[in-house]
Write a protein that holds these residues in place. Structure first.
Motif, PDB file in Angstrom:
ATOM      1  N   ALA A  91       0.826  -1.215   0.000  1.00 45.42           N
ATOM      2  CA  ALA A  91       0.000   0.000   0.000  1.00 45.42           C
ATOM      3  C   ALA A  91       0.860   1.265   0.000  1.00 45.42           C
ATOM      4  CB  ALA A  91      -0.930  -0.001   1.200  1.00 45.42           C
ATOM      5  N   GLN A  92       2.080   1.168   0.522  1.00 43.29           N
ATOM      6  CA  GLN A  92       2.959   2.348   0.541  1.00 43.29           C
ATOM      7  C   GLN A  92       3.564   2.643  -0.826  1.00 43.29           C
ATOM      8  OE1 GLN A  92       5.808   2.426   3.793  1.00 43.29           O
ATOM      9  NE2 GLN A  92       4.695   0.734   4.748  1.00 43.29           N
ATOM     10  N   GLY A  93       3.502   1.649  -1.731  1.00 41.03           N
ATOM     11  CA  GLY A  93       4.088   1.814  -3.053  1.00 41.03           C
ATOM     12  C   GLY A  93       5.611   1.859  -2.973  1.00 41.03           C
ATOM     13  N   PHE A  94       6.283   1.756  -4.089  1.00 44.69           N
ATOM     14  CA  PHE A  94       7.730   1.989  -4.101  1.00 44.69           C
ATOM     15  C   PHE A  94       8.201   2.314  -5.500  1.00 44.69           C
ATOM     16  CE2 PHE A  94       7.136  -2.655  -4.173  1.00 44.69           C
ATOM     17  CZ  PHE A  94       7.818  -3.002  -5.315  1.00 44.69           C
ATOM     18  N   ASP A  95       9.330   2.992  -5.555  1.00 44.04           N
ATOM     19  CA  ASP A  95       9.900   3.422  -6.821  1.00 44.04           C
ATOM     20  C   ASP A  95      11.396   3.528  -6.593  1.00 44.04           C
ATOM     21  OD1 ASP A  95      10.828   4.715  -9.050  1.00 44.04           O
ATOM     22  OD2 ASP A  95       9.445   6.402  -8.933  1.00 44.04           O
ATOM     23  N   MET A  96      12.095   2.452  -6.908  1.00 45.61           N
ATOM     24  CA  MET A  96      13.549   2.464  -6.667  1.00 45.61           C
ATOM     25  C   MET A  96      14.295   2.236  -7.972  1.00 45.61           C
ATOM     26  SD  MET A  96      14.120  -1.235  -4.878  1.00 45.61           S
ATOM     27  CE  MET A  96      12.487  -1.603  -4.260  1.00 45.61           C
ATOM     28  N   LEU A  97      15.578   2.530  -7.939  1.00 44.25           N
ATOM     29  CA  LEU A  97      16.408   2.284  -9.103  1.00 44.25           C
ATOM     30  C   LEU A  97      17.692   1.605  -8.636  1.00 44.25           C
ATOM     31  CD1 LEU A  97      17.013   4.354 -12.176  1.00 44.25           C
ATOM     32  CD2 LEU A  97      19.027   3.711 -10.883  1.00 44.25           C
ATOM     33  N   ILE A  98      17.944   0.440  -9.192  1.00 47.54           N
ATOM     34  CA  ILE A  98      19.191  -0.245  -8.853  1.00 47.54           C
ATOM     35  C   ILE A  98      20.257   0.181  -9.849  1.00 47.54           C
ATOM     36  CG2 ILE A  98      20.327  -2.496  -8.598  1.00 47.54           C
ATOM     37  CD1 ILE A  98      17.723  -3.546  -7.506  1.00 47.54           C
ATOM     38  N   MET A  99      21.322   0.743  -9.323  1.00 47.42           N
ATOM     39  CA  MET A  99      22.463   1.139 -10.153  1.00 47.42           C
ATOM     40  C   MET A  99      23.534   0.061  -9.951  1.00 47.42           C
ATOM     41  SD  MET A  99      23.855   3.398 -12.181  1.00 47.42           S
ATOM     42  CE  MET A  99      23.038   4.977 -12.085  1.00 47.42           C
ATOM     43  N   ARG A 100      23.612  -0.821 -10.927  1.00 44.02           N
ATOM     44  CA  ARG A 100      24.488  -1.995 -10.813  1.00 44.02           C
ATOM     45  C   ARG A 100      25.754  -1.784 -11.639  1.00 44.02           C
ATOM     46  NH1 ARG A 100      23.030  -7.707 -13.933  1.00 44.02           N
ATOM     47  NH2 ARG A 100      25.019  -8.717 -13.576  1.00 44.02           N
ATOM     48  N   GLU A 101      26.897  -2.009 -11.018  1.00 43.85           N
ATOM     49  CA  GLU A 101      28.165  -1.975 -11.760  1.00 43.85           C
ATOM     50  C   GLU A 101      28.138  -3.182 -12.693  1.00 43.85           C
ATOM     51  OE1 GLU A 101      31.899  -1.943 -13.355  1.00 43.85           O
ATOM     52  OE2 GLU A 101      31.086  -3.700 -12.338  1.00 43.85           O
ATOM     53  N   LEU A 102      28.564  -2.994 -13.969  1.00 47.09           N
ATOM     54  CA  LEU A 102      28.281  -4.057 -14.934  1.00 47.09           C
ATOM     55  C   LEU A 102      29.501  -4.646 -15.658  1.00 47.09           C
ATOM     56  CD1 LEU A 102      25.580  -5.387 -15.835  1.00 47.09           C
ATOM     57  CD2 LEU A 102      25.563  -3.846 -17.791  1.00 47.09           C
ATOM     58  N   THR A 103      30.658  -4.069 -15.469  1.00 48.64           N
ATOM     59  CA  THR A 103      31.798  -4.605 -16.241  1.00 48.64           C
ATOM     60  C   THR A 103      32.970  -5.022 -15.362  1.00 48.64           C
ATOM     61  OG1 THR A 103      32.534  -2.328 -16.613  1.00 48.64           O
ATOM     62  CG2 THR A 103      31.294  -3.364 -18.399  1.00 48.64           C
ATOM     63  N   GLY A 104      32.712  -5.211 -14.066  1.00 51.30           N
ATOM     64  CA  GLY A 104      33.801  -5.614 -13.172  1.00 51.30           C
ATOM     65  C   GLY A 104      33.367  -6.732 -12.253  1.00 51.30           C
ATOM     66  N   GLY A 105      34.122  -6.879 -11.162  1.00 49.76           N
ATOM     67  CA  GLY A 105      33.761  -7.860 -10.141  1.00 49.76           C
ATOM     68  C   GLY A 105      33.892  -9.301 -10.604  1.00 49.76           C
ATOM     69  N   LEU A 106      33.127 -10.157  -9.973  1.00 50.59           N
ATOM     70  CA  LEU A 106      33.209 -11.604 -10.225  1.00 50.59           C
ATOM     71  C   LEU A 106      32.962 -11.977 -11.680  1.00 50.59           C
ATOM     72  CD1 LEU A 106      31.330 -13.251  -7.214  1.00 50.59           C
ATOM     73  CD2 LEU A 106      33.671 -13.736  -7.948  1.00 50.59           C
ATOM     74  N   TYR A 107      32.147 -11.176 -12.371  1.00 50.24           N
ATOM     75  CA  TYR A 107      31.804 -11.514 -13.747  1.00 50.24           C
ATOM     76  C   TYR A 107      33.004 -11.467 -14.683  1.00 50.24           C
ATOM     77  CZ  TYR A 107      26.718 -11.557 -13.255  1.00 50.24           C
ATOM     78  OH  TYR A 107      25.426 -11.887 -12.936  1.00 50.24           O
ATOM     79  N   PHE A 108      33.943 -10.572 -14.364  1.00 45.64           N
ATOM     80  CA  PHE A 108      35.054 -10.374 -15.298  1.00 45.64           C
ATOM     81  C   PHE A 108      36.420 -10.650 -14.674  1.00 45.64           C
ATOM     82  CE2 PHE A 108      31.482  -8.069 -17.086  1.00 45.64           C
ATOM     83  CZ  PHE A 108      31.515  -8.480 -18.419  1.00 45.64           C
ATOM     84  N   GLY A 109      36.431 -11.127 -13.422  1.00 43.63           N
ATOM     85  CA  GLY A 109      37.697 -11.478 -12.798  1.00 43.63           C
ATOM     86  C   GLY A 109      38.252 -12.768 -13.388  1.00 43.63           C
ATOM     87  N   GLU A 110      39.509 -13.060 -13.069  1.00 47.18           N
ATOM     88  CA  GLU A 110      40.111 -14.291 -13.572  1.00 47.18           C
ATOM     89  C   GLU A 110      39.354 -15.496 -13.034  1.00 47.18           C
ATOM     90  OE1 GLU A 110      44.461 -15.045 -13.101  1.00 47.18           O
ATOM     91  OE2 GLU A 110      44.467 -12.840 -13.283  1.00 47.18           O
ATOM     92  N   ARG A 111      39.164 -16.466 -13.892  1.00 46.68           N
ATOM     93  CA  ARG A 111      38.537 -17.699 -13.393  1.00 46.68           C
ATOM     94  C   ARG A 111      39.199 -18.908 -14.010  1.00 46.68           C
ATOM     95  NH1 ARG A 111      33.735 -16.171 -13.345  1.00 46.68           N
ATOM     96  NH2 ARG A 111      33.432 -14.581 -14.934  1.00 46.68           N
ATOM     97  N   LYS A 112      39.212 -20.002 -13.284  1.00 47.79           N
ATOM     98  CA  LYS A 112      39.764 -21.245 -13.835  1.00 47.79           C
ATOM     99  C   LYS A 112      39.229 -22.435 -13.070  1.00 47.79           C
ATOM    100  CE  LYS A 112      43.800 -20.978 -10.857  1.00 47.79           C
ATOM    101  NZ  LYS A 112      45.217 -20.857 -10.676  1.00 47.79           N
ATOM    102  N   THR A 113      39.280 -23.580 -13.748  1.00 50.28           N
ATOM    103  CA  THR A 113      38.946 -24.835 -13.091  1.00 50.28           C
ATOM    104  C   THR A 113      40.149 -25.750 -13.288  1.00 50.28           C
ATOM    105  OG1 THR A 113      36.632 -24.493 -13.679  1.00 50.28           O
ATOM    106  CG2 THR A 113      37.249 -26.700 -12.970  1.00 50.28           C
TER     107      THR A 113
END
Ligand code: IPM
Ligand code: MG
Length: 361
Positions: free
Chosen positions: A130-152
């Motif tokens: 009933a209170q409603g909401f209006d938020m915006l997620i500002m997500r960093e998109l080209t760093g972090g775990l997604y683009f760090g070194e990975r190996k198996t």
């Protein structure tokens, strides 16, 4: 003005929803005297089927030459689609990660809004929704775990996998600046989300965000741990304005935020770099189970096109007209099946596109 737009119809429902967004954009062009120039490129499964890779250099070059990119969705059913028999770097999602990196789209804006007309679809208790909401997620998109070194690797007969979470201060600063800048145009509050009680990358995040905050004295800054944020999103979503966070946390929290709106088929997103260029796409996926049936909800893509008009072309009036058309269609009780409720009129994907286009003023 001439708008040079690259379209990525992609996979699943992607081609259907992009088609409807174009219908709406064409009407905007007619009404406001612009010329739309569209060029399609392949990405994801559609590109794999033709070129054997999810994104070609040529497609990247075409996208780079445009003013903005409008995307549908990519990917298929991960258990049944042959695309997921391929090595990870050749799967559809690698195309999306590839284009984000190649175009330096480091800022991902994901608004999550509770539409009054759709409040019944919100899975939260009435006293919260009933209170409603209006938020915006500002997500960093080209760093972090997604683009760090990975190996198996295998060590002494034991398989081991490594992913690394790295951020340098320049990457944090530029996304924080985007977060504060947009907060200035909204309710002037930034909630920076991290895991500073455990991670070094989060401690650096927090201190850089505090430095940036000094340049925006009007904006209220608070820090929140990511696990608490996950909880607060269902407990009290109205407290949020801009949520500023790193790549992986943003991926998870934005799905949660979209779910609590109850209408993921309505949520747009923009991925921006340091220029006016951006890639715009709905927050939802490719929904392969309903592809080709003309029942998908095109509104998220249409609203992404509105974000494109606003952020890449500075066409605020035109963007307002698209958003107003969406409001009007909802008010008139027209619904695609995903947001259907008693007493409303059910329309198809193409039907919704036509209704929206007709209401562009
Ligand atoms: C998203 C998606 C992507 C991501 C996938 C498809 C790689 O979940 O845009 O949120 O994790 O970023
Ligand atoms: Mg995601």
């Amino acid at each position: 003005m001439e708008l040079n737009i690259v379209c990525i119809p992609g996979d699943g429902i992607g081609p259907e929803i992009v088609k409807e967004a174009k219908k709406v954009l064409n009407r905007v062009a007619e009404r406001y005297g612009h010329q739309m120039k569209y060029t399609d490129i392949l990405m994801g499964g559609a590109s794999i089927d033709v070129h054997g890779v999810p994104l070609t250099e040529e497609a990247v070059a075409t996208a780079k030459a445009a003013d903005a990119v409008l995307m549908g969705s990519i990917g298929g059913d991960t258990t049944t689609s042959p695309w997921y028999q391929l090595p990870p770097h050749l799967r559809p999602e690698a195309g999306l990660l590839g284009i984000r990196k190649a175009l330096n789209l480091f800022a991902n804006l994901r608004p999550a809004v509770l539409y009054g007309e759709l409040a019944d679809a919100c899975p939260l208790k009435k006293e919260i929704s009933a209170q409603g909401f209006d938020m915006l997620i500002m997500r960093e998109l080209t760093g972090g775990l997604y683009f760090g070194e990975r190996k198996t690797v295998e060590e002494n007969g034991i398989r081991k996998a490594v992913d690394t979470l790295t951020y340098d201060e320049t990457e944090i600063r530029r996304i924080a600046v985007k977060g504060f800048t947009i907060a200035m145009k909204r309710k002037k509050k930034v909630t920076s989300v991290d895991k500073a009680n455990v991670l070094d990358s989060s401690r650096l995040w927090r201190s850089v965000v505090e430095e940036v905050a000094k340049d925006y004295p009007e904006v209220e800054l608070e820090h929140m741990l990511v696990d608490n944020c996950a909880m607060q999103l269902v407990k009290n979503p109205a407290q949020f304005d801009v949520i500023l966070t790193e790549n992986m946390f943003g991926d998870i929290l934005s799905d949660e935020a979209s779910m609590v709106t109850g209408s993921i088929g309505m949520l747009a997103s923009a991925s921006l770099n340091d220029t006016k260029f951006g890639l715009y796409e709905p927050s939802h996926g490719s929904a392969p189970d309903i592809a080709g049936k003309d029942i998908a909800n095109p509104i998220a893509t249409v609203l992404s096109a509105a974000m494109m008009l606003r952020y890449s072309f500075d066409l605020d009036k035109e963007a307002d007209a698209v958003e107003a058309a969406v409001q009007e269609v909802l008010k008139d009780g027209c619904r695609t099946v995903d947001i259907m409720s008693a007493g409303c009129r059910q329309v198809s994907c193409s039907g919704m596109g036509t209704l929206l286009a007709e209401r562009i003023r």
